[in-house]
Design a protein around this motif. Structure first.
Motif, PDB file in Angstrom:
ATOM      1  N   GLY A   1     -43.973 -26.852 -27.971  1.00 54.70           N
ATOM      2  CA  GLY A   1     -42.881 -26.021 -27.495  1.00 54.70           C
ATOM      3  C   GLY A   1     -41.905 -26.776 -26.609  1.00 54.70           C
ATOM      4  N   PRO A   2     -40.721 -26.194 -26.378  1.00 54.99           N
ATOM      5  CA  PRO A   2     -39.707 -26.788 -25.505  1.00 54.99           C
ATOM      6  C   PRO A   2     -39.956 -26.421 -24.052  1.00 54.99           C
ATOM      7  N   ILE A   3     -39.209 -27.050 -23.149  1.00 55.87           N
ATOM      8  CA  ILE A   3     -39.312 -26.784 -21.715  1.00 55.87           C
ATOM      9  C   ILE A   3     -37.906 -26.661 -21.135  1.00 55.87           C
ATOM     10  N   TRP A   4     -37.712 -25.673 -20.272  1.00 56.09           N
ATOM     11  CA  TRP A   4     -36.491 -25.558 -19.479  1.00 56.09           C
ATOM     12  C   TRP A   4     -36.882 -25.450 -18.007  1.00 56.09           C
ATOM     13  N   ALA A   5     -36.050 -25.985 -17.131  1.00 51.84           N
ATOM     14  CA  ALA A   5     -36.340 -25.914 -15.700  1.00 51.84           C
ATOM     15  C   ALA A   5     -35.046 -25.802 -14.909  1.00 51.84           C
ATOM     16  N   THR A   6     -35.172 -25.308 -13.680  1.00 52.24           N
ATOM     17  CA  THR A   6     -34.012 -25.143 -12.817  1.00 52.24           C
ATOM     18  C   THR A   6     -33.570 -26.486 -12.240  1.00 52.24           C
ATOM     19  N   GLU A   7     -32.359 -26.500 -11.685  1.00 56.13           N
ATOM     20  CA  GLU A   7     -31.838 -27.725 -11.078  1.00 56.13           C
ATOM     21  C   GLU A   7     -32.738 -28.210  -9.952  1.00 56.13           C
ATOM     22  N   LYS A   8     -33.274 -27.290  -9.175  1.00 52.19           N
ATOM     23  CA  LYS A   8     -34.124 -27.682  -8.059  1.00 52.19           C
ATOM     24  C   LYS A   8     -35.358 -28.444  -8.534  1.00 52.19           C
ATOM     25  N   TYR A   9     -35.909 -28.032  -9.660  1.00 53.08           N
ATOM     26  CA  TYR A   9     -37.079 -28.710 -10.209  1.00 53.08           C
ATOM     27  C   TYR A   9     -36.719 -30.119 -10.669  1.00 53.08           C
ATOM     28  N   HIS A  10     -35.608 -30.248 -11.397  1.00 56.33           N
ATOM     29  CA  HIS A  10     -35.179 -31.570 -11.864  1.00 56.33           C
ATOM     30  C   HIS A  10     -34.748 -32.465 -10.704  1.00 56.33           C
ATOM     31  N   ASP A  11     -34.153 -31.868  -9.670  1.00 56.30           N
ATOM     32  CA  ASP A  11     -33.788 -32.646  -8.483  1.00 56.30           C
ATOM     33  C   ASP A  11     -35.010 -33.341  -7.890  1.00 56.30           C
TER      34      ASP A  11
ATOM     35  N   SER B   1     -35.414 -29.474 -20.632  1.00 56.84           N
ATOM     36  CA  SER B   1     -36.247 -30.491 -19.997  1.00 56.84           C
ATOM     37  C   SER B   1     -37.110 -31.258 -20.991  1.00 56.84           C
ATOM     38  N   GLY B   2     -36.792 -31.176 -22.279  1.00 52.19           N
ATOM     39  CA  GLY B   2     -37.570 -31.879 -23.282  1.00 52.19           C
ATOM     40  C   GLY B   2     -38.557 -30.958 -23.976  1.00 52.19           C
ATOM     41  N   SER B   3     -39.510 -31.557 -24.705  1.00 43.75           N
ATOM     42  CA  SER B   3     -40.502 -30.789 -25.451  1.00 43.75           C
ATOM     43  C   SER B   3     -41.879 -31.397 -25.251  1.00 43.75           C
ATOM     44  N   ARG B   4     -42.911 -30.644 -25.671  1.00 42.03           N
ATOM     45  CA  ARG B   4     -44.284 -31.057 -25.384  1.00 42.03           C
ATOM     46  C   ARG B   4     -45.215 -30.653 -26.518  1.00 42.03           C
TER      47      ARG B   4
ATOM     48  N   PHE C   1     -58.539 -34.192 -24.323  1.00 44.88           N
ATOM     49  CA  PHE C   1     -57.200 -33.643 -24.466  1.00 44.88           C
ATOM     50  C   PHE C   1     -56.179 -34.777 -24.505  1.00 44.88           C
ATOM     51  N   ALA C   2     -55.047 -34.486 -25.125  1.00 49.17           N
ATOM     52  CA  ALA C   2     -53.922 -35.416 -25.173  1.00 49.17           C
ATOM     53  C   ALA C   2     -52.640 -34.592 -25.102  1.00 49.17           C
ATOM     54  N   ARG C   3     -51.655 -35.088 -24.355  1.00 45.52           N
ATOM     55  CA  ARG C   3     -50.374 -34.387 -24.226  1.00 45.52           C
ATOM     56  C   ARG C   3     -49.237 -35.388 -24.387  1.00 45.52           C
ATOM     57  N   TYR C   4     -48.349 -35.111 -25.330  1.00 41.12           N
ATOM     58  CA  TYR C   4     -47.199 -35.974 -25.575  1.00 41.12           C
ATOM     59  C   TYR C   4     -45.933 -35.238 -25.154  1.00 41.12           C
ATOM     60  N   ASP C   5     -45.111 -35.897 -24.347  1.00 43.17           N
ATOM     61  CA  ASP C   5     -43.839 -35.337 -23.886  1.00 43.17           C
ATOM     62  C   ASP C   5     -42.685 -36.151 -24.444  1.00 43.17           C
ATOM     63  N   SER C   6     -41.683 -35.457 -24.957  1.00 43.54           N
ATOM     64  CA  SER C   6     -40.447 -36.100 -25.398  1.00 43.54           C
ATOM     65  C   SER C   6     -39.311 -35.638 -24.492  1.00 43.54           C
ATOM     66  N   LEU C   7     -38.513 -36.593 -23.996  1.00 39.93           N
ATOM     67  CA  LEU C   7     -37.382 -36.271 -23.137  1.00 39.93           C
ATOM     68  C   LEU C   7     -36.052 -36.386 -23.888  1.00 39.93           C
TER      69      LEU C   7
ATOM     70  N   VAL D   1     -35.444 -42.337 -15.061  1.00 45.36           N
ATOM     71  CA  VAL D   1     -36.037 -42.193 -16.391  1.00 45.36           C
ATOM     72  C   VAL D   1     -36.024 -43.566 -17.062  1.00 45.36           C
ATOM     73  N   LYS D   2     -37.185 -44.138 -17.257  1.00 46.29           N
ATOM     74  CA  LYS D   2     -37.307 -45.477 -17.817  1.00 46.29           C
ATOM     75  C   LYS D   2     -37.747 -45.462 -19.281  1.00 46.29           C
ATOM     76  N   ARG D   3     -38.243 -44.319 -19.750  1.00 48.16           N
ATOM     77  CA  ARG D   3     -38.543 -44.157 -21.171  1.00 48.16           C
ATOM     78  C   ARG D   3     -38.441 -42.675 -21.508  1.00 48.16           C
ATOM     79  N   ASN D   4     -38.121 -42.378 -22.748  1.00 49.81           N
ATOM     80  CA  ASN D   4     -37.862 -40.981 -23.100  1.00 49.81           C
ATOM     81  C   ASN D   4     -39.065 -40.280 -23.715  1.00 49.81           C
ATOM     82  N   ASP D   5     -40.268 -40.842 -23.533  1.00 52.66           N
ATOM     83  CA  ASP D   5     -41.465 -40.125 -23.943  1.00 52.66           C
ATOM     84  C   ASP D   5     -42.622 -40.544 -23.038  1.00 52.66           C
ATOM     85  N   SER D   6     -43.703 -39.791 -23.087  1.00 48.13           N
ATOM     86  CA  SER D   6     -44.875 -40.119 -22.277  1.00 48.13           C
ATOM     87  C   SER D   6     -46.105 -39.502 -22.916  1.00 48.13           C
ATOM     88  N   LEU D   7     -47.265 -40.076 -22.599  1.00 45.98           N
ATOM     89  CA  LEU D   7     -48.522 -39.607 -23.156  1.00 45.98           C
ATOM     90  C   LEU D   7     -49.567 -39.522 -22.055  1.00 45.98           C
ATOM     91  N   MET D   8     -50.267 -38.403 -21.998  1.00 42.39           N
ATOM     92  CA  MET D   8     -51.388 -38.207 -21.083  1.00 42.39           C
ATOM     93  C   MET D   8     -52.644 -37.971 -21.917  1.00 42.39           C
TER      94      MET D   8
END
Length: 278
Positions: free
Chosen positions: A181-191, A215-218, A235-241, A252-259
């Motif tokens: 799914g996608p993610i949205w967040a407020t300015e305060k969160y991104h700040d 805010s990207g997708s997950r 578990f594994a979680r992949y984020d795309s920015l 932001v040094k890369r536009n994806d991440s993996l946990m």
């Protein structure tokens, strides 16, 4: 980082969450109302979404499963149900992110540390499909959470996050789920994560004003299995920015991440009271 001892304890909490993804049967049956155990878990995570640096954690973790009328703790974590229907359920859910010591992160050198973030809020779930044998299920979830930055001595509102997702769940000898799914967040969160105030700007890190929005997708995959008194989980979680409103932040040094994470626990205590679950 300040409050080193407190922070080290906080860092273990997300690993503890791994230990509550417990195997559940695909058919209605009676189980102990609660079970308790102990195990060990490990997780590898990026410093934050968009960071090109990682950190690994390993620690003893508790195994907790509780099946109350409204409060439940199981492989999906801890939830309190406000409403449970055949098609829709409403509960309170939570998520957690690790702290970041800015001295250990090249992009954040000289900037304030990032305290752990606890996200807590209501979630509405819709059950879209269930196979005849109840082994395969599809649901949609709409969680809205307030982010709280805290080091246990102080707490501050860090904005809001909306992260709807579609989940496929399959139960057999192994229990597995796939959520996207996608993610949205407020300015305060991104700040909190991506803004660079003028006093922290450098020749290689220009000032940056984050904004609210996409805010990207997950994608999240979980799998677990119960062997009598032994439980194992992964578990594994992949984020795309890609397309995120803060994608151009110098932090932001890369536009994806993996946990990724894994845990194994031994269950040695259970209640005599039995309850029926699906």
């Amino acid at each position: 980082m300040r409050f080193k001892l407190t922070i080290s304890v906080i860092r273990l909490l997300p690993i503890g969450l791994i230990g509550v993804w417990f195997a559940q049967p695909s058919q209605a049956e009676e189980i102990p109302k609660w079970e308790f155990g102990l195990g060990v878990g490990g997780v590898s995570v990026p410093h934050y979404r968009g960071s090109d640096q990682r950190k690994e954690y390993a620690a003893p973790v508790p195994y907790i499963r509780y099946s109350g009328e409204r409060l439940k703790v199981d492989r999906e974590g801890g939830r309190f149900f406000f409403y449970e229907g055949d098609v829709m359920k409403v509960d309170a859910s939570a998520s957690f992110s690790f702290p970041v010591d800015s001295d250990e992160n090249r992009a954040r050198q000289g900037m304030p540390d990032l305290d752990p973030i606890l996200e807590l809020g209501p979630r509405v779930q819709f059950y879209l499909y269930e196979s005849d044998d109840r082994a395969f299920r599809v649901r949609a979830a709409l969680p809205v959470r307030m982010a709280i930055a805290t080091d246990l001595s102080n707490a501050a509102n860090a904005g809001w996050v909306f992260s709807p997702y579609l989940q496929l769940r399959y139960s057999s000898s192994w229990n597995a789920s796939l959520s996207v799914g996608p993610i949205w967040a407020t300015e305060k969160y991104h700040d909190y994560f991506y803004q660079v105030d003028p006093e922290f700007a450098t020749a290689t890190r220009p000032a940056y004003d984050a904004s609210g929005g996409y805010s990207g997708s997950r994608i999240t995959l979980t799998s677990s299995k119960r062997f009598n008194n032994i439980w194992v989980g992964f578990f594994a979680r992949y984020d795309s920015l890609n397309g995120a409103v803060f994608e151009n932040s110098p932090l932001v040094k890369r536009n994806d991440s993996l946990m990724v994470g894994v845990a194994i626990s031994y269950i040695f205590m259970r209640s005599k009271q039995m309850v029926e679950i699906d």
